[in-house]
Enzyme design. Sequence first.
Site, PDB file in Angstrom:
ATOM      1  N   ASN A  37       6.840  23.814   4.490  1.00 54.19           N
ATOM      2  CA  ASN A  37       5.928  24.733   3.794  1.00 54.19           C
ATOM      3  C   ASN A  37       5.039  25.518   4.752  1.00 54.19           C
ATOM      4  OD1 ASN A  37       4.894  25.881   1.508  1.00 54.19           O
ATOM      5  ND2 ASN A  37       3.790  24.072   0.788  1.00 54.19           N
ATOM      6  N   HIS A 122       1.266  15.462 -11.655  1.00 49.83           N
ATOM      7  CA  HIS A 122      -0.046  15.906 -11.192  1.00 49.83           C
ATOM      8  C   HIS A 122      -0.890  16.447 -12.331  1.00 49.83           C
ATOM      9  CE1 HIS A 122       1.102  16.839  -6.742  1.00 49.83           C
ATOM     10  NE2 HIS A 122       1.668  15.727  -7.165  1.00 49.83           N
ATOM     11  N   ARG A 147      -1.276  11.400 -11.348  1.00 46.77           N
ATOM     12  CA  ARG A 147      -2.235  11.689 -10.286  1.00 46.77           C
ATOM     13  C   ARG A 147      -3.359  12.525 -10.867  1.00 46.77           C
ATOM     14  NH1 ARG A 147      -1.499  15.370  -4.806  1.00 46.77           N
ATOM     15  NH2 ARG A 147      -2.182  17.027  -6.197  1.00 46.77           N
ATOM     16  N   TYR A 159      -8.226  21.664  -3.349  1.00 47.37           N
ATOM     17  CA  TYR A 159      -6.813  21.278  -3.408  1.00 47.37           C
ATOM     18  C   TYR A 159      -6.452  20.590  -4.731  1.00 47.37           C
ATOM     19  CZ  TYR A 159      -2.728  18.406  -2.941  1.00 47.37           C
ATOM     20  OH  TYR A 159      -1.527  17.818  -3.191  1.00 47.37           O
ATOM     21  N   ASP A 220      -5.313  11.823  -4.493  1.00 46.24           N
ATOM     22  CA  ASP A 220      -5.000  12.289  -3.134  1.00 46.24           C
ATOM     23  C   ASP A 220      -6.270  12.855  -2.497  1.00 46.24           C
ATOM     24  OD1 ASP A 220      -3.911  13.393  -0.857  1.00 46.24           O
ATOM     25  OD2 ASP A 220      -2.275  14.445  -1.879  1.00 46.24           O
ATOM     26  N   HIS A 222      -6.260  13.977   0.529  1.00 44.52           N
ATOM     27  CA  HIS A 222      -5.696  15.056   1.361  1.00 44.52           C
ATOM     28  C   HIS A 222      -6.340  15.158   2.744  1.00 44.52           C
ATOM     29  CE1 HIS A 222      -3.233  18.842   1.429  1.00 44.52           C
ATOM     30  NE2 HIS A 222      -2.509  18.083   0.620  1.00 44.52           N
ATOM     31  N   GLU A 246      -4.405   8.203  -1.746  1.00 42.24           N
ATOM     32  CA  GLU A 246      -3.489   8.797  -0.757  1.00 42.24           C
ATOM     33  C   GLU A 246      -4.232   9.575   0.324  1.00 42.24           C
ATOM     34  OE1 GLU A 246      -0.774  11.433  -2.700  1.00 42.24           O
ATOM     35  OE2 GLU A 246      -0.179  12.376  -0.824  1.00 42.24           O
ATOM     36  N   GLU A 272       2.877  11.710   4.220  1.00 42.76           N
ATOM     37  CA  GLU A 272       3.663  12.904   3.857  1.00 42.76           C
ATOM     38  C   GLU A 272       3.834  13.856   5.035  1.00 42.76           C
ATOM     39  OE1 GLU A 272       1.267  14.402   0.578  1.00 42.76           O
ATOM     40  OE2 GLU A 272       0.526  16.025   1.810  1.00 42.76           O
ATOM     41  N   ARG A 293       4.714   7.499   2.240  1.00 42.74           N
ATOM     42  CA  ARG A 293       4.748   8.768   1.503  1.00 42.74           C
ATOM     43  C   ARG A 293       5.770   9.774   2.016  1.00 42.74           C
ATOM     44  NH1 ARG A 293       4.065  10.893  -2.434  1.00 42.74           N
ATOM     45  NH2 ARG A 293       2.562  12.539  -2.085  1.00 42.74           N
ATOM     46  N   HIS A 322       7.344  11.638  -1.096  1.00 42.18           N
ATOM     47  CA  HIS A 322       6.698  12.925  -1.356  1.00 42.18           C
ATOM     48  C   HIS A 322       7.625  13.801  -2.215  1.00 42.18           C
ATOM     49  CE1 HIS A 322       4.582  16.540   0.785  1.00 42.18           C
ATOM     50  NE2 HIS A 322       3.842  16.080  -0.200  1.00 42.18           N
ATOM     51  N   ASP A 326       7.317  21.915  -2.787  1.00 34.36           N
ATOM     52  CA  ASP A 326       7.924  22.379  -1.532  1.00 34.36           C
ATOM     53  C   ASP A 326       9.055  21.475  -1.044  1.00 34.36           C
ATOM     54  OD1 ASP A 326       5.047  21.307  -1.192  1.00 34.36           O
ATOM     55  OD2 ASP A 326       5.832  20.892   0.796  1.00 34.36           O
ATOM     56  N   GLU A 349       7.055  10.756  -6.536  1.00 32.10           N
ATOM     57  CA  GLU A 349       6.282  11.927  -6.975  1.00 32.10           C
ATOM     58  C   GLU A 349       7.252  12.947  -7.561  1.00 32.10           C
ATOM     59  OE1 GLU A 349       4.371  14.004  -3.760  1.00 32.10           O
ATOM     60  OE2 GLU A 349       2.969  15.025  -5.077  1.00 32.10           O
ATOM     61  N   TRP A 412      -7.563  20.433   5.712  1.00 32.25           N
ATOM     62  CA  TRP A 412      -7.241  20.884   4.343  1.00 32.25           C
ATOM     63  C   TRP A 412      -6.375  19.853   3.648  1.00 32.25           C
ATOM     64  CZ3 TRP A 412      -2.557  21.946   1.886  1.00 32.25           C
ATOM     65  CH2 TRP A 412      -2.708  22.406   0.550  1.00 32.25           C
TER      66      TRP A 412
HETATM   67  O1  KDG Z   1       3.025  21.494   1.647  1.00 31.74           O
HETATM   68  C1  KDG Z   1       1.895  20.717   1.395  1.00 31.74           C
HETATM   69  C2  KDG Z   1       2.064  19.979   0.104  1.00 31.74           C
HETATM   70  O2  KDG Z   1       3.319  19.388   0.067  1.00 31.74           O
HETATM   71  C3  KDG Z   1       1.021  18.915  -0.087  1.00 31.74           C
HETATM   72  O3  KDG Z   1      -0.230  19.507  -0.089  1.00 31.74           O
HETATM   73  C4  KDG Z   1       1.274  18.173  -1.384  1.00 31.74           C
HETATM   74  O4  KDG Z   1      -0.331  16.509  -0.798  1.00 31.74           O
HETATM   75  C5  KDG Z   1       0.613  16.849  -1.463  1.00 31.74           C
HETATM   76  C6  KDG Z   1       1.163  15.879  -2.420  1.00 31.74           C
HETATM   77  O5  KDG Z   1       0.705  14.749  -2.384  1.00 31.74           O
HETATM   78  O6  KDG Z   1       2.054  16.241  -3.182  1.00 31.74           O
HETATM   79 MG    MG Z   2      -0.459  14.368  -0.716  1.00 31.29          MG
END
Ligand code: KDG
Ligand code: MG
Length: 412
Positions: A37, A122, A147, A159, A220, A222, A246, A272, A293, A322, A326, A349, A412
């Site tokens: 991605n 999600h 989630r 996010y 998550d 992140h 996560e 991930e 993940r 994951h 993407d 997921e 991020w």
């Molecule tokens: O490309 C980035 C995403 O795949 C990511 O932000 C998704 O954190 C993610 C998730 O848990 O699905």
């Molecule tokens: Mg994630």
Amino acid sequence: MIIDRAEVIVTSPDRNFVTLKLTTDEGHTGLGDATLNGRELAVVAYLQDHVVPLLLGRDAHRVEDTWQFLYRSAYWRRGPVTMAAIAAVDTALWDIKGKAAGMPVYQLLGGACRSGLLAYGHASGKDNEELFDSIRSHQEQGYKAIRVQTGVPGLKSIYGIASNATYEAMEGVRYDHEPAQRGALPNEEDWDTRSYLRHVPTVFEAVRNEFGPELPLLHDAHHRLTPIQAAKLGKSLEPFDLFWLEDVSPAENQEALRLVRQHTTTPLAIGEIFNTVWDYQQIIREQLIDYVRSAVTHTGGISHLKKVLDYASQYQIKSGMHGPTDISPVGMAAAMHLGLSIHNFGIQEYMQHGAKTDQVFQQSFTWEGGYLHPGDRPGLGVELDTDEAGKYPYVQAYLPYNRLADGTVHDW
Ligand code: KDG
Ligand code: MG
């Protein structure tokens, strides 16, 4: 059976996807997902310029030997670009082997260990009301695990909130579940850790009050917290019995998780953005996580991720592959075949792709009662319609990034 054709196909039906297609002299074809991605074209160049020439003429049955050859002969090892490229080759070769054997890939991996794969979706909302609606709508779609991501008071966009998405698909349709934004520059989002840490436990309390104790809930973070902040979050969420928390801290600092573990029994999921078993060595050996993940797409393919998960199984650590948008339908199918065949499957997921993506990639998987199954077609069960793919050329897109109130760039 010799590989006599290798094509790298880039298509952007609802978002960008990179797919490797191998064809053998016996007419079998195999697909592999190589989507990274926001950095898609780096993998395209790696494959086209450096891998495709090495594949032509090779024995398509030699899956492990080809993996070792690509990994070791490059000299420069690991990293997301290299490992996504190797993953695509590995996945395509498993697809071919399945078709040549007349069996779905999961049968070649040892056969099914279960009848279906529990999947989570999600749910999100900028406030609790919108979040509750989203949870209900996911339950109506059959999801048995959810989630939960919410807005944080004072932050404009954050996010994981579908209603914040500004992503425009080709024909002006908003594509909710997609953080990458089409355009020449990445979007800037804002972040404030103290507000987030204060707000999140109140959201989980409200969700438990509304939906009861049974529903498995995930969250998550992140990669945004320091180790001690991550420990604090895990501790404050304990009363709400999460299935997992996560990416509590940036994943490359494996030792950080020792500190987190000392303070909380909230189960942890990470990986991930990892690409090899070596990224997991310490955290698996020291039992610092509960779920792996990684995606097949970013971790060297079915062959390598199976090694990671077999290693994890020695420590009762389970899979949580994951599966955001993407990961292409090819990558998702590979995850389903692997998940069905390993004993230490945890959860998958599952974010649903858009309608155009489903036209480009014809798929055999089923989604019933909260469970996924890859289907029983020989190979992975996915075919790519090249005419459909050709309608959607690559569009530049970037993931967003964060800045704090004083302008500092943040994870991020
Ligand atoms: O490309 C980035 C995403 O795949 C990511 O932000 C998704 O954190 C993610 C998730 O848990 O699905
Ligand atoms: Mg994630």
